[in-house]
Write a protein that holds these residues in place. Structure first.
Motif, PDB file in Angstrom:
ATOM      1  N   ARG A  35       6.265  -1.248  -7.459  1.00 12.15           N
ATOM      2  CA  ARG A  35       5.422  -2.416  -7.184  1.00 12.15           C
ATOM      3  C   ARG A  35       4.910  -2.496  -5.748  1.00 12.15           C
ATOM      4  O   ARG A  35       3.777  -2.890  -5.525  1.00 12.15           O
ATOM      5  CB  ARG A  35       6.195  -3.707  -7.491  1.00 12.15           C
ATOM      6  N   ILE A  39       0.933  -0.131  -3.115  1.00 14.72           N
ATOM      7  CA  ILE A  39       0.027  -1.048  -2.416  1.00 14.72           C
ATOM      8  C   ILE A  39       0.133  -0.832  -0.911  1.00 14.72           C
ATOM      9  O   ILE A  39      -0.879  -0.745  -0.202  1.00 14.72           O
ATOM     10  CB  ILE A  39       0.330  -2.511  -2.792  1.00 14.72           C
ATOM     11  N   GLU A  42      -1.582   2.486   0.094  1.00 14.39           N
ATOM     12  CA  GLU A  42      -3.049   2.387   0.109  1.00 14.39           C
ATOM     13  C   GLU A  42      -3.537   1.686   1.374  1.00 14.39           C
ATOM     14  O   GLU A  42      -4.445   2.169   2.060  1.00 14.39           O
ATOM     15  CB  GLU A  42      -3.525   1.641  -1.135  1.00 14.39           C
ATOM     16  N   LYS A  43      -2.928   0.550   1.697  1.00 18.59           N
ATOM     17  CA  LYS A  43      -3.370  -0.225   2.858  1.00 18.59           C
ATOM     18  C   LYS A  43      -3.004   0.458   4.168  1.00 18.59           C
ATOM     19  O   LYS A  43      -3.798   0.456   5.117  1.00 18.59           O
ATOM     20  CB  LYS A  43      -2.793  -1.632   2.789  1.00 18.59           C
TER      21      LYS A  43
END
Length: 87
Positions: A35, A39, A42-43
């Motif tokens: 989870r 993310i 990517e950031k």
């Protein structure tokens, strides 16, 4: 004055070891890997905070790396090749 900034950043989980502290469970590591890490990767890659996606997985992504993290060995073999001189 050099304004190029650091050439490498190492995002490392730092957790003091105490008798009262609970270690992460396999379920917690897997949950983070599924989870949070994608993310974050990517950031962080978009902002050049990390160079490789695997850096977003501080607890490891392979079964053997996760086993090491379950034993509290979060740095794995990093310091065998990169001495730490922090006091």
């Amino acid at each position: 004055m050099n304004t190029d900034g650091p050439k490498q950043r190492l995002i490392m989980v730092v957790m003091p070891r105490t008798d009262q502290q609970e270690m992460l469970s396999a379920a917690q590591i897997i949950d983070y890997n599924q989870r949070v890490a994608p993310i974050f990767a990517e950031k962080a890659m978009a902002k050049n905070l990390i160079r490789q996606v695997k850096e977003a997985y501080p607890f490891g992504s392979t079964p053997s790396e996760i086993m090491q993290s379950l034993e509290g060995l979060y740095a794995r073999d990093y310091y065998n090749n990169h001495p730490c001189f922090a006091p």
